[in-house]
Every structure is written in structure tokens, then in C-alpha cells.
Design an enzyme around this catalytic site. Structure first.
Site, PDB file in Angstrom:
ATOM      1  CD  GLU B 217       5.294  -9.467  -2.632  1.00  0.00           C
ATOM      2  OE1 GLU B 217       4.648  -9.168  -1.623  1.00  0.00           O
ATOM      3  OE2 GLU B 217       6.528  -9.606  -2.661  1.00  0.00           O
ATOM      4  CG  ASP B 218       0.451 -12.850   0.729  1.00  0.00           C
ATOM      5  OD1 ASP B 218       0.981 -13.966   0.758  1.00  0.00           O
ATOM      6  OD2 ASP B 218       0.517 -12.024   1.634  1.00  0.00           O
ATOM      7  CB  ALA B 219      -1.716 -13.010  -6.206  1.00  0.00           C
ATOM      8  NE  ARG B 401       1.976 -14.832   4.686  1.00  0.00           N
ATOM      9  CZ  ARG B 401       2.373 -13.788   3.983  1.00  0.00           C
ATOM     10  NH1 ARG B 401       2.936 -12.792   4.603  1.00  0.00           N
ATOM     11  NH2 ARG B 401       2.234 -13.760   2.680  1.00  0.00           N
TER      12      ARG B 401
END
Lengths: 386, 597
Positions: B217-219, B401
Site C-alpha cells: 500500500e505505497d509504503a 497508476r
């Protein structure tokens, strides 16, 4: 059925009669043996009692959450239907708001007309549809002119209008404008007013005359004939339940409108409740949302139990709460406080909100219980750990 | 009749708006009217608007006539030789500046080859359609539009060298990156705005790889060794100030160590850092809520008797303290005079911020994330040559994305680092991908930028090759150390006795209306009561009149002042409700409490 087993079954007062009848019907149909039937009943009871709410369960809040959570999802998805055939209907969130606000008239009032058995075919359906569709003079007219010199309004009509229709036009116009002489020559309809008529009045008449009702039932703006299973159904845009129900072809039992207040007026509060439930459920289902019907039932009951349809909101359900404090905390604080002061109202502190306000235990869930029975040891046998 | 407005004021009318507008424009281009005039005709409003206001945003465009730009090769040659200047081009009417209003009338071509006779203007360069921040994103045209938007937004939040004279400034709050680097992959804008002096990030080695789920999650995962070598260290400066104000009646504030005995004296410990003058010395380590500048003020509201009392009793403590939860070292102290001639003290406190779990970072492609784990170098993956990445970026961040620019920048950064040269890649005129791959192969790397990596924990080779390269990363001004907050007990507000709100006031986290509904929905009535007990009070209530009774401390008796000998009951309620009852009474509503024992 032996007396003994009969006894055992009747213990299940748990089940409502309808379920009970269903069990009887199924066991007869499937020719179940006594033991099989017993098993079935036990199973039904098990499932039925599972579906119970426990005493003290905050069903109101759960219903509110269960409806509003999917409703938030709906906001984004509505309006995005393009090119669907038939009548354009309000649906999604705007319709939900309409239902729960109990709006006097829906944005798109609609009726579903079912036909009696003997008229249930395409020919009758189409004929009836054509008959009930509202037509006013505008539909037959091509041009309108005002002759101020002779105090006349001249309307040019379309060609090929049936004699019977012409007659109705004549009579209805004559009825509406008693002082005028109405006549038809060729395709021109002339209304001659007395020479002392005010010009301004004539101008006004010219504006409204084309909206004179000629045929059909007023309010029925459009009709579509559809086949629904074995039935021929007429869907209408616009609604006029009381007039439609007078027609001899119409099946009074099944015909319905989506106008809650109209239903209440014509058929009564129970019917209005059913409309609320049906409309809310179908709106949600069209959006692909699965909300348990019991939540809707609860809201519909809350809206109708007083015998009149009440909206969910300031002037309806929330505005008629028993507690002064709860009402004042919701909306129109000053109004509720001053009224309560003048009438010396008493707040019984029986609701949730007012108890949260003062910091007491709320009468719901674990807070419902005020007395806890402790079972003594002895007579009924002591517990093992004792 | 078309109305003509001049700077929003009605000027007159014209019958031929189009010709009128054309006339002004032609004369402007000829230099007969000042070039600062902009004019526009709005047919749908039937209005002509002329603007000459100062402060309008205008942008330069090449004038086009009959499908041909007025700017020619000769102009460019002359410009190169320095024979003419930009202002000469404007004077000549080759380039003109349009404001938002006149832009509505223009038909602007993006490139020269799409020019038609209808066009009125031509962009200087396609990239001028982007603003300052957006034009600083390399390979922006390979990213989806929204990502470019996010990327441009986050450039503004990057901690960097915001001003070269930051040591002599006293901004309320500022952040400075300790080792800023100029990006290896740049656009033309960087040179234009002198970004080398104001860099906002560092070039880091990145591996696109997952690692034990700590970069879900984007960490992002940081190499501990990199941080220990100074990667993304930054300083936060915060300025505190105090003024020795003068008041009516000749009273004034006193900056100095507050005397014991004055109102609000906080105890000796709070003033331990203060020398005689009451202002902390530079390089003193200070902690949360400690006094930086000692100050005493005269009491604001004097009672009828108080004004005759002089001296300490009439003074109030008003020292400036370090913000709650902050920590730092006093950096600089300025003592000067305010505009009113009062003594003004400014104290700048500095705090070192090393990257820690929860700090936010972002590349220039809208790819943001917080640190999820800081890994010791020996457990980081490494290449055959012993290269260890600084950051491990999760591959799941890419497909949905579609930030291809992010990947291309990694490739370009790798080439730039190997070549030792800065790569310039402009929007709509990128440094070609093929060339990057070619150069990579030439320098002994795989053309696709992937490398064989070994797991630092097991020493085993990863089954697939890992995309590794160099990319410019930014440390954003969202540091956990400035946001972390928790409370069990703490201060309450005076009026309602409920917990304060906000981190700076050590406030509580509100259990709101909807959260309350959830507890009710679960039937957790007793838990709910406990959660709302924060302002619980016991009120003595008279059973007769239903109003609060009086507790006489001396006699140890509780009695109702109205009914005297009535029965008194203890009632537990929230203080906010008691307050509401008082307020109702003030509005002549008698809220009688009907109570039982």
C-alpha cells in the site's frame, strides 16, 4: 396426527400463521411422513428464530446505517444511465430521497395498470391505452388566431379528426366557455365571444384554450403497452389512480401507482406503506444494492404507523419524537425549547439520544436490562463449578 | 450596439465590435498603443472588454498571420548573435502577451506544423502549456494526466533549499534539507529558474521489488545505512517571539526570569534554561513546554480593588514556551526593536529530522509513500557488484497508476549516473528511450535496466531480475514527528470541562456522532457511557424544586437555598448538560429535574 404430536407442534407459537400454512401446504404437496414433517418444522423454527432480533437491539440505528451506507455509494452511480428504452424514470438517490421525504408528487409519477382476465390481450390493452392517454386541444390544433375585431378565437384543426372527437371538443369547449358561441366550419373551429368582452380577457383565453381537456384521463401524459409474463400491462407517465380504477377493464387488485400520497388517499394507509416498501426496494435493487427488506419495513412502518404518511425528517418522524431534548438537538432548537417551556413538557428520558446527552446508560443493548436475575443453587440443581 | 468596458467600467458603445477589436490589436502590434493593453470581444455577451489593470497574468505567444508565424529564422539568428532582444520582438509585434480575457479570442496552435490560416497564435514551445511545477516533471507526457497533477502538487511540498539566506531569516516555520542534490534528470525549467541553488531532493538508487510486505500500500523501504550516511536529513527551524509591550497607564511587560509568587508561576524547573536576561542562550537543548523567553505582563482585567495593589500580585506570567511535543536546540537569538519601539526578541529553535518510519516521500511522478520499514544494510538486496539500493519501491504501485515516466526516469537516472552527466528531457521532446537503452548496454548493463539481485537475508539469487536504477526523490513536509499524537488523560476546556481539541493542546480524539451510532448499533451501552464520561460531574439536586442545591463546606451540609428543608439527591450527569440547564435558566426556562433516590 396424534394428540401428542399436535401438542408438540403447537408449542411453536413462534411461527406466524403464514409460515405455518406454508409448512402444511408443502408437506401435503410432497407427501411428507410424520417424522419428516417434524424435522421440517424443527428446521424452520431454527431458521426463523435465527432471524429474530434480540430484545434491545438498536434496530432503528442499524436500519438507518444499512440504508444510508449503500445510499452513499449510489450518489456517484446515478444519472449515468443512457439510452434505456421506455419512460425515463427518476431512480437512484433522488428517488430514495423522494420516497423517504414523502414528497407530495414524485418527479416522474407512474402507474402500472393490469387488466382483468377477460381484457388481458394486446387488442384491449392497446385500445385502453389509447383511451386513457390525456389529450387536450393542442393535440388536434395546428394554428390559433385571435380576431379582435369580431371577438373571435379561430383554431385551425388537423385533418381527419373523427366526428365523435369533434363532438367532444365542441361540448367541452362549450362547457368551459359558456358565454361563447362555438362552431366548426370545415377544419376551422370558431369561438365567438359577446362583443362586450374585455380584450385582455380574450388574450388570456387564447393562452389557456389549447390546454382544454378533450379526451383521456387527466394526468396520464404517456402510455406504453408491455407484456409482463402472461399479462399485458400498461405503463403510464403521470398518475391518476382514482380515475383509472373506475375503468371496467382495469384489474383493481394489482394496478398501482408510485405516488405515495395518492395511494394513501385512494386506497388507504396500508397500501401507502406497501408502496413505500416496494418503491424503496426496487430503487435499491435497480442499483444492484442488496438491503434487507426488514430495514425498509421498519422505516415504512415508522412513516405510516400514525395513520398518515410522515416524512423522515424535521416535520415528520424526527420531528415527532417524544423527547424534547432529542428534538431540540436535531433541528430547530429554539422552536422546540420554547414550545416545551410554554407547555411544561416532561422529558421521560426513555430514548437513546437524551440519555447520551446527560451521560446516562442508554436504554438499548446491554443497557436495556435493569434487573438481573441470579439463579440460586439448590432446587434446580447446582452448577458443576459450584 | 455593443457595450465597451474599460477595466470593468462602462466606456461607450460600438456598432462594429469585431473591427473595433481588430483596430486596437493592429495598432498595438504596430506600437501605436502600449503593448500592455488587452482587448477581447465576447459575442455571446455582446461585450468588448479592454483591460490594462496591473497584476493580470499574461503569457507570451508568437503572433500568427495567414497561417504563418511572424517569428522567422532571421529573428532567431539575430537573437543568437545578440543583435536584438526579447523586448524588440514585442515592439515589432512578433510576440505578444495575452491575458486570460484576450486568450478567449485566440486560436492557438501547439506546434508549427498544425498551423492553419484560422490560427491566430503559436505557442513558443508545447511545454509552455504547463505551469512552473508541472514543467519540472521529467517524462511528464508518459504519465497519466492526474499523476502529473499530483506530481506538480508534491514538488511544492518537498523539503529542500528554499532560500540560500535561511540562516539569517526568521520564518515561523521552515525546513531545510541538509544535503540537497540537483536532479540527474532535468527539464529546461531547472536551468531557467536556477534550481541548482534550490534543490528539493536527492538522487537515490531504487529497486522495484517487494520486501516482506513492509512496502504494501505505497509504503517504501529505506536502507538504514543510507540514512546513517545522511540521506534525507533535514532541519526544521521554528521561530518564537516575544515583545515587551507597553500598556495604558504606564504599565509594560518585563522580559526576564519571572519572579516566584506572580500569577501563573510555573516553578523553577520550567525556567532552568534562562540566564539573567530571561532569554535562552544559543545551543541550549530545550524540550517540550520549557520556557524560551521569560516574560511577565500586567494583569489584563483589573478588579475594583486590584488596581491599588502594586507589585507582584498584579503581574501575570506570559512566558513563551517551546511548542508542546516539540524538541530542539536553540539556533539563533535576535534581540531588536519592533515598529512601536518595543524590545522584540526572536528565538529560532532547530531540530534535526532524520527519516523515520512514517515520513512521507515522493518521486516526481505522483508516486508518494511513507516509510514502512528501515532495513539494516546487510539485509538489503544487493547486486553482483555489491550495489545496495537506498529505497525499495513496491511494483504494485505502477500498473494501475500507469506512471511510465517514473520508470523512464529510473532508466534515465541510471544512465546519467553512469555517464556522469545530467540528462535533459523536456516535456513533449523527451530524451529518447532507445538512446537510454543503447547507452546502458554500452556501459555494460542490461538494456532493460534489470539486474540480478541477491536477497540480503538468505544470500540467494532472486528468481527474477529486478528493475534497478537511479531516481530523484523528495522528502515531503509531512513528517510523523510533527504529527504523532496520543492522549489518555489531559487538559480540558474551561467552559464544558470536556477534553481540548488538537495536537498542540494535547487534545483528545473525538468520538463523533456516527461513531456513537456504531456503539449503540452494537448494543454496547455501558461502553458508550464510559466513553462519554469525560465531563462527568455529580450535582446535588433538590427533590422538591428540581434545581441544584448548595454544599456548605463549613457546616458540611447540603441544602436547597429555595426550599430549605427539602430532600437533596446526588445526580450524576455530564457537565455539558449541567451547563445547558444553566443556560436554559438564563433564558427564563425552568428545567426542573424530577429525581428519585
Amino acid at each position: 396426527m396424534s394428540q401428542k404430536s399436535q401438542m408438540k407442534y403447537s408449542v411453536s407459537d413462534l411461527l406466524p400463521r403464514r409460515v405455518w400454512n406454508e409448512i402444511e401446504r408443502v408437506s401435503k404437496e410432497r407427501k411428507l411422513t410424520e417424522s419428516q414433517k417434524k424435522k421440517l418444522i424443527e428446521e424452520v423454527i431454527k431458521h426463523y428464530s435465527k432471524a429474530f432480533f434480540e430484545p434491545g437491539e438498536a434496530i432503528g440505528i442499524i436500519a438507518a446505517q444499512s440504508i444510508s451506507e449503500p445510499a452513499t455509494q449510489m450518489t456517484m452511480r446515478t444519472y449515468h444511465f443512457a439510452g434505456s428504452a421506455g419512460i425515463q424514470v427518476t431512480l437512484g438517490l433522488p428517488r430514495m430521497i423522494e420516497i423517504f421525504d414523502a414528497k407530495k408528487e414524485p418527479e416522474t409519477p407512474m402507474m402500472t395498470i393490469y387488466l382483468k382476465k377477460e381484457y388481458n390481450d394486446i387488442r384491449h390493452a392497446k385500445k385502453l391505452a389509447d383511451e386513457i392517454k390525456e389529450r387536450n386541444l393542442q393535440f388536434y390544433a395546428t394554428d390559433i388566431r385571435l380576431d379582435l375585431e369580431n371577438f373571435q378565437i379561430k383554431i385551425r384543426l388537423k385533418d381527419g379528426i373523427k366526428k365523435s372527437v369533434l363532438d367532444t371538443i365542441l361540448t367541452s369547449l362549450q362547457k368551459k366557455f359558456k358565454e361563447a358561441k362555438v362552431r366548426i366550419r370545415g377544419s376551422v373551429l370558431t369561438l365567438e365571444f359577446p362583443s362586450d368582452t374585455d380584450f385582455k380577457k380574450l388574450q388570456k383565453i387564447k393562452k389557456v384554450i389549447l390546454y382544454t381537456h378533450v379526451s383521456g384521463i387527466s394526468g396520464i401524459k404517456n402510455v406504453i403497452v408491455r407484456k409482463e409474463g402472461d399479462d399485458w400491462v400498461i405503463n403510464t407517465l403521470g398518475s391518476n389512480l382514482s380515475e383509472i380504477l373506475k375503468l371496467k377493464e382495469v384489474d383493481v387488485k394489482r394496478t398501482k401507482t408510485n405516488n405515495i400520497h395518492e395511494t394513501e388517499k385512494v386506497l388507504g394507509i396500508e397500501a401507502a406503506r406497501n408502496v413505500i416498501i416496494q418503491e424503496a426496494m426496487s430503487t435499491l435493487q435497480q442499483q444492484g444494492l442488496n438491503v434487507d427488506i426488514r430495514h425498509i419495513l421498519l422505516v415504512a412502518d415508522a412513516m405510516t404507523f400514525s395513520g398518515r404518511v410522515k416524512a423522515v425528517g424535521r416535520y415528520g418522524v424526527a420531528g415527532s419524537k417524544a423527547s424534547v431534548l432529542a428534538r431540540a438537538a436535531f433541528e430547530e432548537t429554539i422552536k422546540h425549547l420554547t414550545k416545551a417551556a410554554l407547555k411544561a413538557e416532561v422529558d421521560e428520558f426513555k430514548g437513546i439520544f437524551e440519555n447520551v446527552m446527560v451521560g446516562q446508560v442508554v436504554p438499548a443493548g446491554t443497557g436495556m436490562v435493569e434487573l438481573v436475575a441470579t439463579f440460586g443453587r439448590g432446587e434446580h440443581g447446582s452448577r458443576k463449578e459450584d | 450596439m455593443t457595450n465597451v468596458f474599460f477595466n470593468g467600467m462602462f466606456l461607450g458603445t460600438t456598432d462594429k465590435p469585431e473591427e473595433f477589436v481588430k483596430f486596437i490589436r493592429e495598432n498595438r502590434r504596430k506600437g501605436l498603443i502600449t503593448e500592455q493593453v488587452n482587448v477581447a470581444y465576447h459575442p455571446h455577451l455582446d461585450e468588448v472588454r479592454i483591460y490594462t489593470d496591473p497584476g493580470r497574468a499574461r503569457r507570451p505567444l508568437i503572433v500568427v498571420e495567414n497561417g504563418k508565424p511572424k517569428l522567422t529564422k532571421e529573428h532567431i539568428e539575430k537573437l543568437k548573435k545578440g543583435e536584438i532582444k526579447w523586448s524588440d520582438l514585442i515592439k515589432e509585434g512578433v510576440i505578444e502577451l495575452l491575458d486570460a480575457e484576450e486568450e478567449e479570442n485566440a486560436y492557438i496552435a501547439l506546434t508549427e506544423d498544425e498551423l492553419t490560416p484560422e490560427h491566430t497564435h503559436l505557442e513558443l514551445d508545447p511545454s509552455t502549456i504547463m505551469g512552473l511545477s508541472a514543467s519540472m516533471l521529467p517524462y511528464a507526457e508518459f504519465d497519466r494526466g492526474d499523476r502529473v497533477n499530483y506530481g506538480a502538487k508534491m514538488i511544492g511540498q518537498a523539503i529542500g533549499m528554499f532560500s540560500l539566506n535561511f540562516l539569517s531569516r526568521v520564518d515561523t516555520k521552515s525546513n531545510v534539507l541538509i544535503y540537497p542534490q540537483k536532479p540527474l534528470v532535468q527539464t529546461r525549467t531547472y536551468k531557467t529558474i536556477n534550481f541548482d541553488d534550490h534543490a528539493g531532493g536527492q538522487n537515490i538508487v531504487i529497486a522495484i521489488l517487494s520486501y516482506e510486505g513492509y512496502n504494501m500500500e505505497d509504503a517504501i523501504i529505506f536502507n538504514k545505512a543510507s540514512i546513517e550516511r545522511g540521506l534525507f536529513w533535514s532541519m526544521m527551524f521554528r521561530t518564537y517571539e516575544a515583545e515587551e509591550k507597553r500598556y495604558m497607564g504606564g504599565q509594560e511587560d518585563i522580559i526576564g526570569i519571572p519572579q516566584p509568587g506572580i500569577r501563573g508561576y510555573a516553578g523553577e524547573d520550567a525556567y532552568k534554561h534562562l540566564p539573567e536576561d530571561g532569554i535562552v542562550n544559543p545551543e541550549t537543548e530545550v524540550d517540550s513546554d520549557q520556557v524560551l523567553i521569560g516574560k511577565t505582563s500586567p494583569l489584563r482585567f483589573l478588579g475594583s480593588m486590584d488596581q491599588f495593589i502594586t507589585g507582584l500580585e498584579n503581574m501575570r506570567e506570559s512566558s513563551v514556551r517551546l511548542r508542546h511535543g516539540d524538541h530542539g536546540i536553540v539556533d539563533r537569538v535576535f534581540i531588536t526593536e519592533s515598529a512601536d519601539g518595543n524590545k522584540l526578541v526572536k528565538v529560532v529553535v532547530r531540530d534535526l529530522k532524520k527519516p523515520e518510519i512514517g515520513d512521507k516521500f515522493a518521486s516526481r511522478h505522483g508516486q508518494k509513500g511513507v516509510i514502512g520499514l528501515i532495513v539494516p544494510p546487510e539485509e538489503m538486496p544487493f547486486t553482483r557488484n555489491g550495489l545496495v539500493p537506498d529505497i525499495i519501491f513496491n511494483p504494485h504501485g505502477v500498473p494501475s497508476r500507469m506512471t511510465i515516466g517514473h520508470l523512464l526516469e529510473i532508466l534515465a537516472g541510471k544512465v546519467a549516473a553512469l555517464k556522469g552527466e545530467i540528462i535533459e528531457s523536456n516535456p513533449f521532446d523527451p530524451y529518447p528511450e532507445e538512446k537510454l537503452r543503447e547507452l546502458l548496454e554500452k556501459m555494460g548493463f542490461r538494456y532493460d535496466g534489470r539486474e540480478v539481485l541477491y536477497d540480503g537475508r538468505t544470500g540467494k539469487k532472486f528468481r527474477s531480475m529486478i528493475f534497478t536504477g537511479v531516481i530523484y526523490y523528495q522528502k515531503l513536509d509531512h513528517l510523523v514527528s510533527n504529527k504523532i499524537h496520543a492522549r489518555s488523560r489531559g487538559p480540558v476546556t474551561l467552559l464544558t470541562k470536556q477534553p481540548t481539541e488538537g495536537r498542540s493542546k494535547e487534545g483528545g480524539l473525538r468520538l463523533g456522532e456516527m461513531e456513537k451510532d456504531c456503539l449503540i448499533g452494537h448494543g454496547a451501552a455501558l461502553l458508550l457511557k464510559e466513553r462519554f464520561d469525560s465531563d462527568k460531574t455529580t450535582v446535588y439536586v433538590c427533590q422538591n424544586c428540581g434545581m441544584p442545591a448548595i454544599y456548605d463546606r463549613i457546616k458540611g451540609k447540603v441544602y436547597c437555598p429555595v426550599c430549605k428543608d427539602s430532600k437533596i439527591v446526588e445526580v450524576e450527569m455530564s457537565y455539558a448538560f449541567k451547563l445547558m440547564l444553566d443556560e436554559l435558566k438564563s433564558m427564563l426556562i425552568y428545567p426542573k429535574l424530577v429525581v428519585e433516590e
